[in-house]
Design an enzyme around this catalytic site. Structure first.
Site, mmCIF file in Angstrom:
data_model
loop_
_atom_site.group_PDB
_atom_site.id
_atom_site.type_symbol
_atom_site.label_atom_id
_atom_site.label_comp_id
_atom_site.label_asym_id
_atom_site.label_seq_id
_atom_site.Cartn_x
_atom_site.Cartn_y
_atom_site.Cartn_z
ATOM 1 N N SER A 186 0.805 -1.205 0.000
ATOM 2 C CA SER A 186 0.000 0.000 0.000
ATOM 3 C C SER A 186 0.847 1.267 0.000
ATOM 4 O O SER A 186 1.508 1.574 -0.975
ATOM 5 C CB SER A 186 -0.933 -0.064 1.217
ATOM 6 O OG SER A 186 -1.939 0.902 1.127
ATOM 7 N N ASP A 212 9.823 5.025 -10.478
ATOM 8 C CA ASP A 212 9.344 5.557 -11.752
ATOM 9 C C ASP A 212 9.979 6.892 -12.103
ATOM 10 O O ASP A 212 10.076 7.260 -13.281
ATOM 11 C CB ASP A 212 7.821 5.708 -11.714
ATOM 12 C CG ASP A 212 7.106 4.368 -11.860
ATOM 13 O OD1 ASP A 212 7.802 3.334 -11.852
ATOM 14 O OD2 ASP A 212 5.870 4.359 -11.983
ATOM 15 N N LYS A 217 -0.773 -4.017 -3.447
ATOM 16 C CA LYS A 217 -2.056 -3.419 -3.081
ATOM 17 C C LYS A 217 -2.136 -2.022 -3.682
ATOM 18 O O LYS A 217 -1.435 -1.111 -3.252
ATOM 19 C CB LYS A 217 -2.224 -3.341 -1.562
ATOM 20 C CG LYS A 217 -3.542 -2.686 -1.144
ATOM 21 C CD LYS A 217 -3.651 -2.605 0.369
ATOM 22 C CE LYS A 217 -4.973 -1.964 0.789
ATOM 23 N NZ LYS A 217 -5.004 -0.513 0.517
#
Length: 522
Positions: free
Chosen positions: A297, A308, A322
């Site tokens: 999460s 990224d 998640k």
């Protein structure tokens, strides 16, 4: 679990609350109201019918709870009902503090036993020591009774500034005494530790993302920078998540202005993007993020933002997977429902939510067992990725969606293959309880000992692993430890240090030959 709390004044009965869950919370369009009202009326009439006519006495609240659980079980694995007792504890953990006496304790042979008073907490200030047995809180007897944990907490908690008279038995001195403790605000740390691993390598361990996480992280980050840190390691192993906004705040300290951190999308297609600001104080140093199969999460939001944006290196094993965001609704009885309201996506556009089938929450929760069986915890090539879910980082590196964050640098599980359950035992309360019992045999042996003297003493204790193996056997766990002797001894020694000295010494031992840190040091 990534949550965002909301508070609604619900002054209705539990039956009507159930109707709110079905009708109001799911926010059906206006044209369906009459149909949904019919469903609510049906449920209300059924519960009234049972209350009035059923042959035996029945607790209608329990029926409502079952109904709520049945509804949520048909949604997704993270939309859940939280009973009142669990919700109280959960709120305290996520708030980051509570009012109490400040002791870590467990029930040892039917007696409340202090594992360690919290540093600078009310109990420590009053003279409570590790190993003390708490026999009475005021006139309430706490020993010889099978009191549930929440009842024990209620005896020790109270209003800030209030006093509780504890009757203590101190085994090491073989005497009973009365100690008055003034209750105070006791912090629950979400940042376990921050320290320098060498002259330039700083380390911060975050165990969850709670209300106080960013403040604790920022304090640690500032301190490490002052000590000469040029490379930062953020340890998110075993971190199950928490508040999305706190992960965002941590990421903001590391990413450049206007870097995308995360975006969410609800069922209407509404997209909300969150970008980094100008405020970051560590935007240029090297960053490593440690993750494992239990990093979930909010942990994955932070790791995904770093990966990224090509801001740092992700080290470890594939994270939990998640990618759902929950909002919380509280009820008058203290219970709550967490409902998934949107999905989140990493900056490259990938959802890292692993697949699930509605109504099969049990299978979803035990997905890690398939990771054991597939061998992916030992070999990166065994990690299954979907070619159809390819995405690119800011610099064009390929990353994958659909099942957690795949690390840039893979580090296998430290325990030998086929003995994976040991990894979970070493992170369980069994280690803590075993060490407590060993210390409790004669605490005077360690009285006044320095940390270095302790290290020398524990290094020559060749029986500690075999003692732990016998302890596990007595607990019903037949596990041979001979293939993992050094690893087991490290965890046992670290727990000894925690109970004798504190968190910093615990991590000093645990991190010394840590496999993931060794991958960074190379």
């Amino acid at each position: 679990m990534t949550t965002k709390k909301i508070y609604l004044p619900i002054l209705l009965t539990s039956c009507i609350a159930l109707g709110i869950i079905i009708g109001g919370m799911l926010n059906f369009p206006q044209r369906k109201i009459s149909k949904e009202n019919a469903h609510k009326i049906k449920l209300e009439r059924l519960i009234d019918f049972i209350n009035n006519e059923y042959v035996d006495d029945i607790n209608s609240d329990s029926i409502v709870d079952l109904t709520v659980n049945s509804i949520l079980a048909n949604l997704d694995p993270h939309s859940v009902y939280i009973p009142p007792t669990e919700q109280i504890a959960e709120k305290e953990i996520m708030k980051g503090d509570f009012v109490g006496v400040g002791v870590n304790f467990f029930m040892y042979k039917d007696t409340v036993t202090v594992v360690k008073p919290l540093e600078n907490g009310p109990a420590e200030k009053a003279g409570i020591k590790a190993g003390d047995r708490i026999l009475y809180a005021d006139k309430s007897k706490l020993f010889g009774r099978k009191l549930p944990t929440d009842s024990l907490y209620r005896k020790l908690k109270g209003e800030e500034g209030s006093s509780v008279l504890l009757t203590i038995y101190r085994k090491s001195a073989n005497k009973k005494m009365k100690v008055a403790v003034v209750r105070d605000v006791v912090p629950i740390k979400s940042v376990d530790v921050y320290l320098m691993l060498n002259k330039t390598l700083g380390y911060i361990k975050i165990n969850r993302f709670a209300e106080n996480t960013y403040d604790e992280f920022f304090k640690g980050l500032q301190a490490l920078k002052k000590q000469g840190m040029t490379t930062l390691v953020i340890d998110l192993r075993e971190n199950g998540g928490g508040y999305l906004e706190k992960a965002v705040e941590v990421a903001d300290e590391l990413l450049k202005n206007k870097d995308l951190i995360v975006f969410t999308k609800n069922r209407k297609g509404t997209i909300r993007k969150t970008f980094a600001t100008e405020k970051g104080i560590f935007e240029t140093g090297r960053v490593y993020v440690l993750i494992d199969e239990n990093s979930a999460s909010a942990s994955e939001i932070l790791a995904g933002a770093i990966q990224d944006n090509d801001r740092g290196t992700i080290v470890g094993r594939r994270s939990f997977g998640k990618g759902l965001v929950q909002r919380e609704i509280d009820f008058d009885d203290g219970s709550a429902v967490r409902l998934t309201t949107s999905r989140y996506y990493t900056p490259s556009g990938r959802s890292i939510q692993k697949p699930y089938i509605k109504g099969e929450g049990e299978k979803y929760s035990h997905e890690f067992e398939t990771r054991f069986e597939s061998g992916e915890l030992y070999t990166k090539d065994k990690i299954k990725v979907a070619d159809s879910l390819k995405f690119k980082t800011k610099k064009g590196r390929i990353v994958y969606g659909g099942g957690g964050i795949v690390p840039d640098v893979f580090v296998p599980l430290e325990v030998k293959k086929g003995e994976e359950s040991l990894a979970y035992i070493l992170n369980s309360g069994l280690v803590s309880h075993f060490i407590f019992e060993e210390l409790d045999k004669n605490r005077n042996l360690f009285k006044g000992i320095t940390f270095q003297a302790f290290l020398d003493k524990i290094a020559t204790d060749d029986k500690i692993v075999s003692k732990f193996e016998a302890y596990l056997k007595d607990s019903g766990l037949e596990i041979k430890l001979s293939n993992n002797t050094n690893l087991v001894k490290k965890y046992l020694s670290a727990e000894y240090a925690r109970q004798l000295f504190g968190e910093n010494q615990y991590f000093e031992i645990l991190l010394k030959d840590d496999a993931m840190l060794n991958a960074i040091r190379k």
